[in-house]
Design a protein around this motif. Structure first.
Motif, mmCIF file in Angstrom:
data_model
loop_
_atom_site.group_PDB
_atom_site.id
_atom_site.type_symbol
_atom_site.label_atom_id
_atom_site.label_comp_id
_atom_site.label_asym_id
_atom_site.label_seq_id
_atom_site.Cartn_x
_atom_site.Cartn_y
_atom_site.Cartn_z
ATOM 1 N N LYS A 103 0.824 -1.209 0.000
ATOM 2 C CA LYS A 103 0.000 0.000 0.000
ATOM 3 C C LYS A 103 0.858 1.260 0.000
ATOM 4 N N GLU A 104 1.989 1.205 0.726
ATOM 5 C CA GLU A 104 2.832 2.387 0.801
ATOM 6 C C GLU A 104 3.679 2.580 -0.452
ATOM 7 N N LYS A 105 3.559 1.634 -1.386
ATOM 8 C CA LYS A 105 4.163 1.838 -2.701
ATOM 9 C C LYS A 105 3.151 2.416 -3.686
ATOM 10 N N MET A 106 1.894 2.527 -3.229
ATOM 11 C CA MET A 106 0.870 3.137 -4.060
ATOM 12 C C MET A 106 0.973 4.653 -3.954
ATOM 13 N N GLY A 107 0.562 5.319 -4.973
ATOM 14 C CA GLY A 107 0.594 6.774 -4.960
ATOM 15 C C GLY A 107 0.221 7.324 -6.314
ATOM 16 N N PHE A 108 0.766 8.473 -6.643
ATOM 17 C CA PHE A 108 0.464 9.100 -7.933
ATOM 18 C C PHE A 108 1.643 9.962 -8.350
ATOM 19 N N THR A 109 1.649 10.303 -9.625
ATOM 20 C CA THR A 109 2.728 11.105 -10.197
ATOM 21 C C THR A 109 2.196 12.490 -10.526
ATOM 22 N N VAL A 110 2.881 13.509 -10.027
ATOM 23 C CA VAL A 110 2.500 14.905 -10.252
ATOM 24 C C VAL A 110 3.416 15.479 -11.335
ATOM 25 N N ASN A 116 -6.254 3.829 -0.656
ATOM 26 C CA ASN A 116 -7.480 3.284 -1.233
ATOM 27 C C ASN A 116 -7.967 4.244 -2.302
ATOM 28 N N ALA A 117 -8.822 3.742 -3.186
ATOM 29 C CA ALA A 117 -9.222 4.506 -4.369
ATOM 30 C C ALA A 117 -9.860 5.844 -4.009
ATOM 31 N N ASP A 118 -10.755 5.858 -3.027
ATOM 32 C CA ASP A 118 -11.459 7.095 -2.672
ATOM 33 C C ASP A 118 -10.498 8.153 -2.146
ATOM 34 N N SER A 119 -9.627 7.761 -1.221
ATOM 35 C CA SER A 119 -8.680 8.719 -0.640
ATOM 36 C C SER A 119 -7.716 9.260 -1.686
ATOM 37 N N ILE A 120 -7.184 8.363 -2.530
ATOM 38 C CA ILE A 120 -6.233 8.803 -3.550
ATOM 39 C C ILE A 120 -6.904 9.734 -4.555
ATOM 40 N N ASN A 121 -8.142 9.425 -4.926
ATOM 41 C CA ASN A 121 -8.856 10.307 -5.866
ATOM 42 C C ASN A 121 -9.058 11.696 -5.269
ATOM 43 N N GLU A 124 -0.563 18.175 -14.488
ATOM 44 C CA GLU A 124 -1.343 16.932 -14.585
ATOM 45 C C GLU A 124 -0.960 16.009 -13.432
ATOM 46 N N VAL A 125 -1.933 15.214 -12.983
ATOM 47 C CA VAL A 125 -1.682 14.203 -11.947
ATOM 48 C C VAL A 125 -2.182 12.868 -12.482
ATOM 49 N N SER A 126 -1.309 11.886 -12.529
ATOM 50 C CA SER A 126 -1.686 10.577 -13.063
ATOM 51 C C SER A 126 -1.618 9.520 -11.963
ATOM 52 N N VAL A 127 -2.564 8.571 -12.006
ATOM 53 C CA VAL A 127 -2.634 7.501 -11.012
ATOM 54 C C VAL A 127 -3.288 6.287 -11.641
ATOM 55 N N ASN A 128 -2.808 5.111 -11.246
ATOM 56 C CA ASN A 128 -3.408 3.858 -11.726
ATOM 57 C C ASN A 128 -4.535 3.476 -10.764
ATOM 58 N N THR A 129 -5.728 4.017 -11.011
ATOM 59 C CA THR A 129 -6.855 3.804 -10.095
ATOM 60 C C THR A 129 -7.281 2.348 -10.043
ATOM 61 N N GLU A 130 -7.218 1.662 -11.163
ATOM 62 C CA GLU A 130 -7.660 0.260 -11.199
ATOM 63 C C GLU A 130 -6.793 -0.612 -10.293
ATOM 64 N N MET A 131 -5.494 -0.391 -10.304
ATOM 65 C CA MET A 131 -4.594 -1.174 -9.449
ATOM 66 C C MET A 131 -4.857 -0.882 -7.970
ATOM 67 N N VAL A 132 -5.134 0.385 -7.671
ATOM 68 C CA VAL A 132 -5.438 0.752 -6.291
ATOM 69 C C VAL A 132 -6.714 0.060 -5.833
ATOM 70 N N LYS A 133 -7.742 0.034 -6.676
ATOM 71 C CA LYS A 133 -9.008 -0.624 -6.334
ATOM 72 C C LYS A 133 -8.801 -2.121 -6.106
ATOM 73 N N ASN A 134 -8.039 -2.758 -6.983
ATOM 74 C CA ASN A 134 -7.795 -4.196 -6.849
ATOM 75 C C ASN A 134 -7.048 -4.510 -5.563
ATOM 76 N N LEU A 135 -6.045 -3.691 -5.233
ATOM 77 C CA LEU A 135 -5.278 -3.918 -4.012
ATOM 78 C C LEU A 135 -6.156 -3.751 -2.779
ATOM 79 N N SER A 136 -7.006 -2.732 -2.761
ATOM 80 C CA SER A 136 -7.900 -2.495 -1.622
ATOM 81 C C SER A 136 -8.892 -3.639 -1.465
#
Length: 290
Positions: free
Chosen positions: A47-54, A124-129, A143-155
């Protein structure tokens, strides 16, 4: 004299058998707790490897970059971050200094960026969004990019695993109580006539229960020590086999699991002795043969 010795040997055999049974039950409980701890640690690390790119604008100013970096340092949801300039992004993407690409295009096609990782609580998807929407409003951000599908699957997988492990732990606790209760009942059953004799001479129920509860509590302590030794041996073997296991299941955590096994062993053995003794305290002489 010979009968007395045979009876003593038989009683000792019952205690040894009961201790072995309790040891195996506690060991299985400790093993499940250890597995749950390992996967819990893995889940947190993932989970702590999840995030997003700014992605920042090419025209972003130095004060704006410093402000965003300061925000990353102070934000409670950020576990780590890395700021990359245009040149650093170019080197990472091309694998070299990228001079050929710049000469061909006449410009560096990459923008400066901040690679941001969030803490497990926010993974989790909601918090990251929500965090992504907040970052898109900051000055200097394009721009901010994130792999939402991977976050949802992990959660989803993390919730499923936690639910399954809780169900297994609850089932094992119930099974362990039933097994240990039956084992202790057998040891009390072998001394049912002693209980009846003590009743006849006027001993109080509390006086009769006390030695049974103490002896079975000691049995729980001995079983927990053996179970802890087995668990420590397996944990040590796993650590020698894979060094990464040290971070997944550190020794202090193993010690806490062993303490939990000790408390559970004492509690279940004492309760089982209490219930079994009460049964024969209420029984008549004729019931002793059933």
């Amino acid at each position: 004299m010979e009968k007395k010795n045979q009876s003593r040997i038989a009683g000792m055999g019952d205690r040894v058998t009961a201790t072995i049974s309790v040891t195996l039950v506690l060991f299985i409980l400790g093993l499940v707790a250890s597995i749950n701890t390992v996967f819990g640690t893995l889940d947190r690390e993932l989970k702590e490897k999840m995030g997003f790119t700014v992605m920042l604008r090419d025209s972003v100013s130095a004060p704006e970059v410093q402000q965003l970096q300061q925000l990353c340092k102070s934000a409670p949801y950020v576990s780590s971050f890395k700021y990359l300039t245009q040149e650093e992004v170019l080197r990472e993407e091309t694998g070299n200094d990228g001079r050929e690409l710049v000469e061909m295009l006449g410009v560096n096609p990459y923008s400066p960026m901040i690679d941001l990782r969030v803490r497990s609580k926010w993974a989790n998807a909601d918090s990251i969004n929500r965090l992504v929407a907040r970052w898109q409003k900051y000055p200097g951000v394009s721009e901010v990019s994130v792999n939402t599908e991977m976050v949802k699957n992990l959660s989803t997988n993390a919730r499923l695993f936690t639910t399954v492990m809780l169900c297994i732990a609850a089932a094992l606790l119930l099974i362990s109580f039933v097994l240990i209760n039956n084992t202790v009942r057998l040891t009390v059953y072998s001394r049912r006539f002693t209980i009846h004799t003590m009743k006849l001479v006027g001993a109080t129920p509390g006086f009769i229960r006390k030695p049974f509860i103490i002896s079975n509590s000691v049995q729980g302590v001995v079983a927990a020590i053996f179970a802890s030794g087995l668990l420590a041996a397996i944990t040590g073997w796993a650590k020698s086999w894979d060094v990464a296991f040290n971070t997944l299941l550190p020794w202090p955590t193993t010690l806490l699991i062993c303490v939990g096994m000790l408390l559970i062993g004492i509690a279940i053995c004492a309760l089982a002795a209490l219930f079994a003794t009460n049964r024969y305290l209420r029984a008549d002489y004729d019931d002793m043969f059933q």
